[in-house]
Structure formats: C-alpha cells, structure tokens
Design a protein around this motif. Sequence first.
Motif, PDB file in Angstrom:
ATOM      1  N   LEU A 155      -4.417   7.069   1.559  1.00 29.12           N
ATOM      2  CA  LEU A 155      -3.627   6.920   0.341  1.00 29.12           C
ATOM      3  C   LEU A 155      -3.375   5.438   0.099  1.00 29.12           C
ATOM      4  O   LEU A 155      -2.890   4.733   0.986  1.00 29.12           O
ATOM      5  N   THR A 156      -3.705   4.981  -1.102  1.00 31.73           N
ATOM      6  CA  THR A 156      -3.445   3.592  -1.465  1.00 31.73           C
ATOM      7  C   THR A 156      -2.025   3.475  -1.993  1.00 31.73           C
ATOM      8  O   THR A 156      -1.643   4.180  -2.923  1.00 31.73           O
ATOM      9  N   LYS A 212       0.810   0.513  -3.203  1.00 28.51           N
ATOM     10  CA  LYS A 212       1.155  -0.875  -3.517  1.00 28.51           C
ATOM     11  C   LYS A 212       2.668  -0.996  -3.415  1.00 28.51           C
ATOM     12  O   LYS A 212       3.398  -0.299  -4.117  1.00 28.51           O
ATOM     13  N   THR A 251      -1.004  -4.310  -0.767  1.00 28.67           N
ATOM     14  CA  THR A 251      -1.682  -3.025  -0.919  1.00 28.67           C
ATOM     15  C   THR A 251      -1.974  -2.475   0.467  1.00 28.67           C
ATOM     16  O   THR A 251      -2.530  -3.181   1.318  1.00 28.67           O
ATOM     17  N   ASP A 310      -3.486   0.875   2.812  1.00 32.51           N
ATOM     18  CA  ASP A 310      -4.263   2.115   2.885  1.00 32.51           C
ATOM     19  C   ASP A 310      -3.651   2.933   4.007  1.00 32.51           C
ATOM     20  O   ASP A 310      -3.879   2.645   5.191  1.00 32.51           O
ATOM     21  N   ALA A 355      -2.298   7.871  -5.481  1.00 33.84           N
ATOM     22  CA  ALA A 355      -1.889   6.469  -5.450  1.00 33.84           C
ATOM     23  C   ALA A 355      -0.393   6.355  -5.731  1.00 33.84           C
ATOM     24  O   ALA A 355       0.169   7.153  -6.473  1.00 33.84           O
ATOM     25  N   ASN A 376       2.247   3.172  -6.785  1.00 31.09           N
ATOM     26  CA  ASN A 376       2.294   1.781  -7.249  1.00 31.09           C
ATOM     27  C   ASN A 376       3.727   1.385  -7.546  1.00 31.09           C
ATOM     28  O   ASN A 376       4.212   1.574  -8.636  1.00 31.09           O
TER      29      ASN A 376
END
Length: 152
Positions: free
Chosen positions: A74-75, A77, A82, A84, A149, A151
């Motif tokens: 899963l990315t 930020k 960032t 992983d 993701a 963010n």
Amino acid sequence: MSRLSAALLLAGAMLLATTPLAGRAFAQSENEVYNRIEELHGDAAGFDRPLRQLVQAMRAGDAETIAGLAEYPLTVKANGETYDIENAEDFVDNFDDLVTSETRRAVGRQQYQDLFVSSEGVMLANGAVWMSAVCDDNACEESHWAIIAINN
C-alpha cells in the motif's frame, strides 16, 4: 459583451462541462455515484460495505479494520514522504504516523454523494484515500474493494 467574449465564455463553459472534474462542482445524487462506479468498475453494490467499514473505522481510529481493508503493498504519503507498506502489521504498528488525524476526520465525514469516481478508483475526502476494485484472478472474474492509496 463583444461577440468574441461571449463565444469564448460559451466555449469555456462547454469545456468545463465535459471535463471529469466538472461533476465535482455540481451536486450529484447517490444514484449517479453508484451508476458511475458500476460503469467504470463493476460491483457497485459490493463497494457499500467496505466504504461504510472504512468511514466508521476512520471515525474510531480503528487501525486494524483499516489495515484489513487495504491492498498491499500500500502506497501511503505522509509527513512529506512516500511509504510502501508491505503488510497489515506494518500498517497497524505505524498507524498514527501513516494516517493523520485530519485524514481520519475527513474520511470519517465522507458522504456517498460526494465521492469522486474515475477509472483509477473511488476518491474519498478530496483524494486522502483511494479505493478500487482489485482483481482476485488473472481474468478478473472475481474482485474485491480495497484501499489502494492514502495521501495525507
């Protein structure tokens, strides 16, 4: 207003109306969101439960439930970096650093009719979290909805 100004204004309005983000500027119904999910991803009915689980878990700060809804790696930020995240355990262990309180509040207040749907997935809280249908087999005959993701 000159004819040229009127023509430019009309052209701009037409361009805005055809851009993908135009729908965000205007109110949309839950049916419109549902139909857009179905059109682009299929299994719109299957999206409801993971969405509700995510919204409730964000309100409660329930890292385990959120981790269980994610697709790994899963990315994420956060803090100008960032990451992983390889598995649910890493996510839970680092939850407070990976998901800000602002993101938790924003996702916790998410309304279905305010979702933004694109070919990439379903955007929550103005892009703080993205969910998508993830294929379970090579033919993608089976899929599940997951967080793809985060963010902050």
